[in-house]
Design an enzyme around this catalytic site. Structure first.
Site, short mmCIF file in Angstrom:
data_model
loop_
_atom_site.label_atom_id
_atom_site.label_comp_id
_atom_site.label_asym_id
_atom_site.label_seq_id
_atom_site.Cartn_x
_atom_site.Cartn_y
_atom_site.Cartn_z
N LYS A 115 0.83 -1.21 0.00
CA LYS A 115 0.00 0.00 0.00
C LYS A 115 0.86 1.26 0.00
CE LYS A 115 -4.47 -1.66 1.40
NZ LYS A 115 -5.55 -1.69 2.37
N LYS A 197 -3.56 -9.94 -7.10
CA LYS A 197 -4.87 -10.36 -6.59
C LYS A 197 -5.97 -9.40 -7.06
CE LYS A 197 -5.28 -7.80 -2.32
NZ LYS A 197 -5.72 -7.64 -0.99
N LYS A 200 -10.64 -4.78 -4.61
CA LYS A 200 -11.82 -3.90 -4.73
C LYS A 200 -11.45 -2.45 -4.89
CE LYS A 200 -12.89 -4.59 0.07
NZ LYS A 200 -11.65 -4.22 0.77
P1 TYM Z 1 -10.31 -6.80 2.67
O1 TYM Z 1 -11.36 -5.79 2.90
O2 TYM Z 1 -9.18 -6.43 1.77
O3 TYM Z 1 -10.93 -8.13 2.14
C1 TYM Z 1 -12.04 -8.73 2.79
C2 TYM Z 1 -11.92 -10.24 2.73
O4 TYM Z 1 -11.88 -10.67 1.37
C3 TYM Z 1 -10.71 -11.45 1.16
N1 TYM Z 1 -10.19 -11.15 -0.18
C4 TYM Z 1 -9.95 -12.07 -1.11
N2 TYM Z 1 -10.10 -13.40 -1.11
C5 TYM Z 1 -9.77 -14.07 -2.23
N3 TYM Z 1 -9.30 -13.43 -3.35
C6 TYM Z 1 -9.14 -12.10 -3.39
N4 TYM Z 1 -8.68 -11.51 -4.47
C7 TYM Z 1 -9.48 -11.35 -2.23
N5 TYM Z 1 -9.45 -10.03 -1.94
C8 TYM Z 1 -9.89 -9.92 -0.67
C9 TYM Z 1 -9.73 -10.99 2.23
O5 TYM Z 1 -8.74 -11.94 2.48
C10 TYM Z 1 -10.65 -10.75 3.40
O6 TYM Z 1 -10.93 -11.96 4.05
N6 TYM Z 1 -7.77 -6.31 6.93
C11 TYM Z 1 -8.89 -6.94 6.30
C12 TYM Z 1 -10.23 -6.62 6.94
C13 TYM Z 1 -10.30 -6.90 8.40
C14 TYM Z 1 -10.52 -8.17 9.01
C15 TYM Z 1 -10.56 -7.91 10.39
C16 TYM Z 1 -10.69 -9.46 8.49
C17 TYM Z 1 -10.20 -5.99 9.39
N7 TYM Z 1 -10.36 -6.59 10.57
C18 TYM Z 1 -10.76 -8.95 11.28
C19 TYM Z 1 -10.89 -10.49 9.41
C20 TYM Z 1 -10.91 -10.24 10.78
C21 TYM Z 1 -9.00 -6.48 4.86
O7 TYM Z 1 -8.56 -5.41 4.50
O8 TYM Z 1 -9.72 -7.29 4.05
#
Ligand code: TYM
Length: 333
Positions: A115, A197, A200
């Site tokens: 990032k 990857k 979003k």
């Molecule tokens: P975030 O918002 O980037 O993504 C949310 C969830 O989606 C999964 N994910 C993916 N899985 C497969 N392929 C992809 N291309 C892909 N892109 C995203 C992520 O692995 C995630 O599970 N830091 C975290 C959010 C968070 C969180 C938490 C998660 C904050 N606190 C506590 C679990 C528990 C994040 O930015 O995910």
């Protein structure tokens, strides 16, 4: 809503449009695991502001995310849904966890490095301490299991390390959480750049399929998705583009990648992509219809958020109180 079931917690950052990557890596499994676990699902708005957000858009997106969680099948009668900024304990615990985390550990975080490269003019301290807030999200609720995609593995590992360190110093305060990854689709790749990857927050929306994309948009995005040289519909390390599309097909249709390959022996990329686009459109149609209905009744969504925040606050405060006692704070009379 506390039960004897093991606790499951997960969250998504409202920093862009929810994608089929988020669905396959996280949301789909949340829905499937809802029966077996005592679930908490968060929209982590505080995480989102580590990258500049347009305030009005962030606000509407938070609401939209909750509606999409519901439309995917999250049941507010079974699970607790809430917005991170509604529960003060998250930032309070994050501060304390920061005092139990070494800079060397945070320096190793690949998401911070990625990032920072993407936003060179805004390498802020929040981005650096992001894993502490995520650790607080998880540890506050004595979480047993955290369903996530592959990209969050390192954040779960640091969460565990911090919790073990704290427990070793102060006695057992935190449960040590286990990650849970989908067998297929733990890392869905970008449509145009399959070495990266699916993200979003990607500035090029052709790199992802959003859960709310119109059918014609989905068809077009899949049509233009990068496939590799050759003609075979076959998973291979040297063919990341077609392998990614096969994984998407497999997870969304519920058949194995091998079955997908067998169904397309002798057929070309164009036929496969056409079928894949149709399948995604059909899979998302009920979700999109439900979403439209839900968004017509925002009071219902606010009510869910209010209840969710109350329940989450009650539970989080229990852990926070223990932590305050252990570190030596005077508890308010
Ligand atoms: P975030 O918002 O980037 O993504 C949310 C969830 O989606 C999964 N994910 C993916 N899985 C497969 N392929 C992809 N291309 C892909 N892109 C995203 C992520 O692995 C995630 O599970 N830091 C975290 C959010 C968070 C969180 C938490 C998660 C904050 N606190 C506590 C679990 C528990 C994040 O930015 O995910």
């Amino acid at each position: 809503m506390k039960t004897n079931k093991p606790v499951l917690l997960s969250g998504i950052s409202p920093s862009g449009n929810l994608t089929i990557g988020n669905y396959i890596g996280a949301l789909k499994n949340w829905v499937e695991m809802q029966e077996k676990y005592d679930c908490l699902f968060i929209v982590v708005d505080m995480h989102a502001i580590t990258v500049r957000q347009e305030p009005g858009l962030l606000r509407s997106r938070c609401l939209s995310f909750i509606a999409q969680y519901l439309a995917c099948g999250i049941d507010p009668e079974k699970s607790t849904l809430f917005v991170q900024s509604h529960v003060n304990a998250h930032t309070e615990l994050a501060w304390i966890l920061g005092c139990y985390t070494y800079m060397g550990e945070l320096n190793r975080m690949t998401q911070f490095k990625d990032k920072s490269k993407k936003h060179p003019t805004n390498i802020n301290a929040g981005l650096y301490v992001y894993p502490l807030l995520m650790a607080a999200d998880i540890l506050l609720y004595q979480t047993d299991i955290v369903p996530i995609g592959d990209d969050q593995k390192q954040h779960l590992e640091i969460t565990r390390d911090i919790a073990v360190r704290f427990n070793n110093l102060h006695g057992k305060v935190f449960k040590i959480p286990e990650p849970c990854f989908p067998k297929i689709g733990a890392r869905i790749m970008s449509l145009l750049e399959p070495a990266h990857k699916m993200d979003k927050s990607d500035t090029n929306s052709n790199n992802y399929v959003a859960l709310l994309d119109e059918p014609s948009i989905i068809t077009n995005k899949i049509k233009t998705a990068v496939t590799d040289s050759g003609t075979q519909i076959k998973t291979s390390e040297t063919k990341p583009g077609i392998s990614n599309l096969i994984a998407i097909y497999s997870v969304l249709s519920g058949i194995t990648p091998k079955e997908v390959e067998n169904n397309y022996i002798g057929k070309n990329y164009m036929t496969f992509k056409k079928d894949l686009a149709e399948m995604i459109v059909e899979k998302l149609r009920p979700l999109q219809n439900e979403y439209k209905k839900l968004m017509k009744n925002k009071d219902y969504i606010y009510e869910i958020l209010k209840k969710g925040a109350q329940e989450a606050t009650r539970r989080a405060e229990e852990t926070l109180k223990k932590v305050y006692e252990k570190v030596g704070f005077i508890l308010p009379a």
